[in-house]
Design an enzyme around this catalytic site. Structure first.
Site, short mmCIF file in Angstrom:
data_model
loop_
_atom_site.label_atom_id
_atom_site.label_comp_id
_atom_site.label_asym_id
_atom_site.label_seq_id
_atom_site.Cartn_x
_atom_site.Cartn_y
_atom_site.Cartn_z
N ASP A 166 -4.37 -26.24 -8.80
CA ASP A 166 -3.93 -24.90 -8.42
C ASP A 166 -5.00 -23.86 -8.78
O ASP A 166 -5.58 -23.91 -9.87
CB ASP A 166 -2.63 -24.59 -9.18
N GLU A 180 -7.62 -26.40 -4.77
CA GLU A 180 -7.19 -25.20 -4.05
C GLU A 180 -8.15 -24.10 -4.48
O GLU A 180 -8.05 -23.57 -5.59
CB GLU A 180 -5.76 -24.80 -4.43
C1 NOJ Z 1 -1.26 -21.18 -5.61
C2 NOJ Z 1 0.06 -21.80 -5.30
O1 NOJ Z 1 -0.06 -22.56 -4.14
C3 NOJ Z 1 1.03 -20.67 -5.17
O2 NOJ Z 1 2.27 -21.10 -4.65
C4 NOJ Z 1 1.19 -20.02 -6.51
O3 NOJ Z 1 2.01 -18.87 -6.39
C5 NOJ Z 1 -0.16 -19.58 -7.09
N1 NOJ Z 1 -1.18 -20.56 -6.90
C6 NOJ Z 1 -0.05 -19.32 -8.56
O4 NOJ Z 1 0.10 -20.53 -9.26
#
Ligand code: NOJ
Length: 550
Positions: A210, A265
């Site tokens: 993440d 990500e």
């Molecule tokens: C990316 C995640 O995909 C999202 O859903 C989340 O709100 C943020 N990161 C914070 O963790």
């Protein structure tokens, strides 16, 4: 395992399971592990190689589980650790690999570490695991800097100290319930390494990381400037020191047999910056959000595909392709709008334009065939195989995404792509739960038209298109990892060849595209008369004489 099997992630199709919304086993209206276990056969039969499960750890759900209390346990709403272990084993029995989500940038405010930091007070060692600072202004009443939260508002919250007085501020680049960790602290690094091993030891095949580009902050926490930063110079974005963390994680993944994998990500400024995360001693893959955010326009698509492939070739990593996920509006609804140049991904970006869902659906059908023919690995977000549109009219009082409240109820947030899946039947909960119950987000009354039961065996359905395309992708030696050659095409269309003997033609325009004489149609996103040419918003897979399928 052979080296080809060992590098499965170079060609894989990975199905994203947003657990809360996939299938509810215990009947409380929230998706859970029992529900997922009961539907693993569905996922296997879809023809994907792996599942990625969004966070399932104990959490107060301030941000739908991205506010984690303990990354080495399971939230009771989803099940137990024993059930998670059973799920991993059963997925493997079905030939599906399992990828989990790791959330290293922040924790829940309810994690014991943060609670200790609150109690410990200013200067305590417990505060060092997060970013606590004194405020500015005469009485510390102003935040330490001008950073803002991704969800809107300040990125700082002031705490009340144990003596009852207003005190220090802590940093949260997301909601106040998600304090950012200090990655210069050895406890933080050790704890995440422990977490990786904890799940790898239980057979998990990899992690999605993440906000992988956020972890490291400039120690001085300087104000953000208006001026554009040189690459790597932004105080909390895509900083150089991140890469050491990922090198150390790679060493852990490589110490397992078979080696485990990562997908980042990372929303960074260019493909060149993105591929720095997937150099050979770092992560394996990274989500290609440029593809997801690209409008359905041939010029923009081609430029983005070229830039992606060139950048990835420079580090010998496979590209990934993704059309939707739990953070962006579903692509049927994005493509249903008149398309315009630029990046659009949230519902708010296009609510001003009328939607034609028939057009959006047709483009979504064309888009999946285009995506599955591109070189590399692909992600499917649960429900896209049903052609689900974004639910755009959720009432204010059911919206749970912190984006909605934090934006002063201006942004509609991301709930519209997270509505529980319809499996069968004509009324809510459409087989999502075993009995009648209010699902955690309400499903639209007409959701039954999208159900799995309704679409199964209907050759014209989105679901059967996905099933056929995924099955063929496995059989066609040209698809998956590799490269492509662009074909010369009329304006408004894209075409590319993959060896051996495969062509993909995508017509974005109203002018029909004539196919080569010797081409045999393998699959088309919609029916058409070959003599009349490929119509608008249609993709065709063609066999031009490769060896027989493997
Ligand atoms: C990316 C995640 O995909 C999202 O859903 C989340 O709100 C943020 N990161 C914070 O963790």
């Amino acid at each position: 395992m052979s080296s080809e099997a060992g590098e499965w992630w170079r060609s894989a199709v990975i199905y994203q399971v947003y657990l809360r919304s996939f299938a509810d086993g215990n009947g409380d209206g929230v998706g859970d592990i029992a529900g997922l276990r009961s539907r693993l056969g569905y996922v296997r039969d879809l023809g994907v190689d792996a599942i990625w499960i969004n966070p399932w750890y104990p959490s107060p759900m301030a941000d739908a589980g991205y506010d984690v209390i303990d990354q080495r346990d399971i939230d009771p709403a989803y099940g137990t650790l024993a059930e998670a272990e059973a799920l991993i084993a059963e997925a493997h029995d079905h030939g599906l690999r399992v990828i989990l989500d790791v959330v290293p940038n922040h924790t829940s405010e309810l994690r014991a570490w943060f609670q200790e930091a609150l109690v410990g007070g200013p200067g305590s060692r417990a505060r060092d695991r997060y970013h606590f600072r004194n405020g500015r202004g005469e009485h510390g009443e102003l935040p330490p800097n001008n950073w803002t939260s991704e969800f809107g508002g300040l990125a700082w919250t002031r705490v009340t100290e144990p003596d009852g007085e207003p005190g220090q501020w802590y940093l949260h680049l997301f909601s106040p319930q998600q304090p950012d960790l200090n990655w210069d602290h050895p406890d933080v690094r050790a704890d995440f390494e422990h977490t990786l091993r904890f799940w790898f030891d239980r057979g998990v095949d990899g992690f999605r990381i993440d906000v992988a580009h956020y972890l490291i902050k400039d120690d001085l926490l300087p104000d953000l400037q208006q001026a554009r930063y040189a690459s790597g110079e932004h105080p909390h974005w895509d900083r150089e020191a991140l890469h050491d963390i990922y090198r150390s994680w790679r060493r852990i993944a490589d110490s397992y047999d078979p080696p485990r994998v990562f997908v980042a990500e990372a929303w960074v400024e260019s493909p060149q910056r993105l591929v720095r995360y997937v150099r050979s001693d770092e992560l394996h893959t990274a989500f290609n959000f440029d593809f997801l955010a690209s409008p359905w326009l041939p010029g923009a698509m081609k430029d983005m595909i070229d830039a992606t492939l060139d950048a990835h070739a420079s580090v010998a990593a496979p590209s990934t392709w993704v059309l939707s996920n739990h953070d962006v509006a579903r692509h049927v609804s994005r493509y249903a709008r008149p398309q315009r140049e630029g990046i659009e991904r949230f519902l708010d970006d296009f609510l001003d334009r009328p939607a034609d869902l028939a057009v959006g659906t047709r483009r979504a059908r064309a888009a999946i065939l285009q995506m599955l023919a591109l070189p590399g690995c692909a992600y499917v977000y649960m429900g896209e195989e049903l052609g689900l549109p974004e639910v755009e009219d959720l009432a204010d009082d059911v919206l749970l995404d912190p984006m909605f409240q934090r934006s002063g109820m201006i942004s509609r947030g991301r709930d519209g792509c997270r509505v529980p899946l319809p499996w069968s039947g004509h009324s809510a909960p459409f087989g999502f739960s075993p009995g009648p119950v209010r699902t955690w987000l309400p499903q639209p009354d007409d959701w039954g038209i999208y159900s799995v039961a309704r679409q199964t065996d209907d050759a014209s359905s989105m679901l059967e298109l996905y099933r056929t395309a995924l099955r063929m992708r496995r059989l066609l030696p040209a698809l998956g990892d590799g490269c492509l050659q662009w074909l010369s095409m009329p304006e408004g269309a894209l075409g590319f060849a993959r060896e051996p003997g495969f062509l993909c033609v995508v017509n974005y325009s109203a002018a029909p595209v004539v196919l080569p004489d010797d081409a045999v149609i393998l699959l088309a996103s919609d029916e058409f008369d070959p003599g009349a040419g490929v119509p608008a918003d249609t993709t065709v897979w063609l066999d031009v004489g490769g060896p027989p399928g493997r």
